[in-house]
Design an enzyme around this catalytic site. Sequence first.
Site, PDB file in Angstrom:
ATOM      1  N   CYS A  20      43.085  66.167   9.741  1.00 36.61           N
ATOM      2  CA  CYS A  20      42.005  65.786  10.668  1.00 36.61           C
ATOM      3  C   CYS A  20      41.615  66.914  11.608  1.00 36.61           C
ATOM      4  O   CYS A  20      40.551  66.880  12.224  1.00 36.61           O
ATOM      5  CB  CYS A  20      42.419  64.558  11.480  1.00 36.61           C
ATOM      6  SG  CYS A  20      42.997  63.217  10.452  1.00 36.61           S
ATOM      7  N   HIS A  57      38.865  63.776  18.011  1.00 32.75           N
ATOM      8  CA  HIS A  57      38.990  63.202  16.669  1.00 32.75           C
ATOM      9  C   HIS A  57      38.991  61.685  16.811  1.00 32.75           C
ATOM     10  O   HIS A  57      39.659  61.127  17.685  1.00 32.75           O
ATOM     11  CB  HIS A  57      40.291  63.695  16.016  1.00 32.75           C
ATOM     12  CG  HIS A  57      40.623  62.946  14.767  1.00 32.75           C
ATOM     13  ND1 HIS A  57      39.703  62.723  13.767  1.00 32.75           N
ATOM     14  CD2 HIS A  57      41.771  62.330  14.363  1.00 32.75           C
ATOM     15  CE1 HIS A  57      40.268  62.026  12.803  1.00 32.75           C
ATOM     16  NE2 HIS A  57      41.521  61.765  13.141  1.00 32.75           N
ATOM     17  N   ASN A  81      38.187  56.236  10.890  1.00 33.07           N
ATOM     18  CA  ASN A  81      38.731  57.591  10.967  1.00 33.07           C
ATOM     19  C   ASN A  81      38.311  58.360   9.715  1.00 33.07           C
ATOM     20  O   ASN A  81      38.786  58.066   8.620  1.00 33.07           O
ATOM     21  CB  ASN A  81      40.258  57.482  11.079  1.00 33.07           C
ATOM     22  CG  ASN A  81      40.954  58.820  11.100  1.00 33.07           C
ATOM     23  OD1 ASN A  81      40.372  59.844  10.751  1.00 33.07           O
ATOM     24  ND2 ASN A  81      42.221  58.816  11.486  1.00 33.07           N
TER      25      ASN A  81
HETATM   26  O1  UT7 Z   1      43.874  60.842  11.776  1.00 33.96           O
HETATM   27  C1  UT7 Z   1      45.221  60.629  11.609  1.00 33.96           C
HETATM   28  C2  UT7 Z   1      45.800  60.279  12.872  1.00 33.96           C
HETATM   29  N1  UT7 Z   1      46.220  58.904  12.847  1.00 33.96           N
HETATM   30  C3  UT7 Z   1      46.280  58.240  13.967  1.00 33.96           C
HETATM   31  O2  UT7 Z   1      45.911  58.731  15.003  1.00 33.96           O
HETATM   32  C4  UT7 Z   1      46.885  56.867  13.971  1.00 33.96           C
HETATM   33  C5  UT7 Z   1      47.754  56.682  15.173  1.00 33.96           C
HETATM   34  N2  UT7 Z   1      48.356  55.376  15.208  1.00 33.96           N
HETATM   35  C6  UT7 Z   1      47.641  54.271  15.500  1.00 33.96           C
HETATM   36  O3  UT7 Z   1      46.442  54.329  15.719  1.00 33.96           O
HETATM   37  C7  UT7 Z   1      48.374  52.957  15.598  1.00 33.96           C
HETATM   38  O4  UT7 Z   1      49.762  53.200  15.585  1.00 33.96           O
HETATM   39  C8  UT7 Z   1      48.020  51.955  14.445  1.00 33.96           C
HETATM   40  C9  UT7 Z   1      46.594  51.450  14.617  1.00 33.96           C
HETATM   41  C10 UT7 Z   1      48.166  52.628  13.096  1.00 33.96           C
HETATM   42  C11 UT7 Z   1      48.947  50.758  14.481  1.00 33.96           C
HETATM   43  O5  UT7 Z   1      48.864  50.123  15.761  1.00 33.96           O
HETATM   44  P1  UT7 Z   1      50.191  49.735  16.560  1.00 33.96           P
HETATM   45  O6  UT7 Z   1      49.764  49.067  17.784  1.00 33.96           O
HETATM   46  O7  UT7 Z   1      51.017  50.994  16.673  1.00 33.96           O
HETATM   47  O8  UT7 Z   1      50.837  48.684  15.586  1.00 33.96           O
HETATM   48  P2  UT7 Z   1      52.281  48.720  14.912  1.00 33.96           P
HETATM   49  O9  UT7 Z   1      52.301  49.638  13.751  1.00 33.96           O
HETATM   50  O10 UT7 Z   1      53.312  48.904  15.984  1.00 33.96           O
HETATM   51  O11 UT7 Z   1      52.379  47.226  14.401  1.00 33.96           O
HETATM   52  C12 UT7 Z   1      52.374  46.107  15.318  1.00 33.96           C
HETATM   53  C13 UT7 Z   1      52.346  44.846  14.486  1.00 33.96           C
HETATM   54  C14 UT7 Z   1      53.404  44.808  13.384  1.00 33.96           C
HETATM   55  O12 UT7 Z   1      53.851  43.477  13.253  1.00 33.96           O
HETATM   56  P3  UT7 Z   1      55.255  43.009  13.916  1.00 33.96           P
HETATM   57  O13 UT7 Z   1      56.293  43.916  13.320  1.00 33.96           O
HETATM   58  O14 UT7 Z   1      55.069  43.217  15.404  1.00 33.96           O
HETATM   59  O15 UT7 Z   1      55.357  41.593  13.519  1.00 33.96           O
HETATM   60  C15 UT7 Z   1      52.625  45.186  12.147  1.00 33.96           C
HETATM   61  O16 UT7 Z   1      53.176  44.682  10.972  1.00 33.96           O
HETATM   62  O17 UT7 Z   1      51.079  44.723  13.833  1.00 33.96           O
HETATM   63  C16 UT7 Z   1      51.307  44.550  12.430  1.00 33.96           C
HETATM   64  N3  UT7 Z   1      50.179  45.178  11.747  1.00 33.96           N
HETATM   65  C17 UT7 Z   1      49.051  44.539  11.448  1.00 33.96           C
HETATM   66  N4  UT7 Z   1      48.669  43.256  11.641  1.00 33.96           N
HETATM   67  C18 UT7 Z   1      47.428  42.919  11.230  1.00 33.96           C
HETATM   68  C19 UT7 Z   1      50.097  46.476  11.340  1.00 33.96           C
HETATM   69  N5  UT7 Z   1      48.880  46.669  10.754  1.00 33.96           N
HETATM   70  C20 UT7 Z   1      48.231  45.480  10.816  1.00 33.96           C
HETATM   71  C21 UT7 Z   1      46.959  45.054  10.385  1.00 33.96           C
HETATM   72  N6  UT7 Z   1      46.614  43.763  10.629  1.00 33.96           N
HETATM   73  N7  UT7 Z   1      46.088  45.889   9.786  1.00 33.96           N
END
Ligand code: UT7
Length: 324
Positions: A112, A251, A281
């Site tokens: 990115c 980004h 993204n």
């Molecule tokens: O360009 C590359 C750079 N990439 C980035 O900048 C990405 C950086 N990271 C992020 O933007 C965030 O970490 C994400 C958007 C990818 C994820 O958000 P988060 O708030 O960190 O969620 P998490 O991974 O901690 O997951 C929280 C919960 C989990 O469930 P439990 O374990 O709390 O029950 C996940 O399983 O949300 C769940 N989850 C979802 N639920 C519904 C993860 N993805 C999804 C989804 N829909 N798509």
Amino acid sequence: MKGVKIVGIGHYCPSNVVSNEYISSLVDTSDEWIAKRTGIKERRISDGESTVDLAVKASEEALKNSGYTTEDIDLIIVATTSPDRIMPSTACSVQERLGCINATAFDISAACSGFVYGLIIANSLLKTNEKFRALVIGAEVLSRIVDWKDRNTCVLFGDGAGAAVLESSDDYGIISTFFGSDGAKGVKALTSTNLSLNNPFVKESDDEKRYIEMEGREVFKFAVSVIPTIVNNLLEKSGEKIDNIKYIIPHQANSRIIDEASRRLGITSDRFYINLERYGNTSSASIPIALDEMIKRELIKKGDKVILAAFGGGLTWAGTLIEI
Ligand code: UT7
């Protein structure tokens, strides 16, 4: 010593708009979760166009806006994580399609951060008179390396391309630059496409892996700390004050990353331009798409100073302070 200016910019995204509701029919997610956790509402997904197709269309617009012809370009740099082929480079294919017969063309791999890496490399080559007019492109068909069964990643990404024409100039357009990488962290945090080694001398070849895998929280933590680092470094190098910067163009990964980065910088988040709700993204394409949109919307005009701040797989980061 001479400076380098951006003299034309353009972008192109596929017309196929894919909503959060549609993604919810593929994996266990919802519009509410995606919008609240990322800010994304929809993204553009290719229904057949290749990375080269998107790059060519963005470049045609950038060239038109610059007033130069394809033959005036002597350097083409394409940043992409989702090329159509490993060889020839996307840049050589773009060169062939556009007829840039006088150019040297090559790709760079910085995920990115790639477009800003490209600007920094072109800036150096133009400043030393090695080259005189460059086309720098960020182009991605990420939908080809997204696992459409993985809700952790498939909700995030989109396809698109952005391009800029740069030339050596008596004025400084690119005022300061800063870039870096951290392979030690990056090799685990964000990966895609592991090509297996399978020749007569290998006993057990690795499984080939095609898809993006990400430790979302690790990348989030990295992003919210590296954006302020980029901004502060660029301000320090240039002697500029944050108040003189019209916009920061980050980004476009997650609106919560931008909110937290602005809090850490002690500025309001409306100083950042955000369009990720419409594109998701798009990796290396996100910054040039945003920059072109802002110029078209007349949010920035000649003489305004902006900061581009990119971060991504590698891990990599890159920024530049430019005067439009
Ligand atoms: O360009 C590359 C750079 N990439 C980035 O900048 C990405 C950086 N990271 C992020 O933007 C965030 O970490 C994400 C958007 C990818 C994820 O958000 P988060 O708030 O960190 O969620 P998490 O991974 O901690 O997951 C929280 C919960 C989990 O469930 P439990 O374990 O709390 O029950 C996940 O399983 O949300 C769940 N989850 C979802 N639920 C519904 C993860 N993805 C999804 C989804 N829909 N798509």
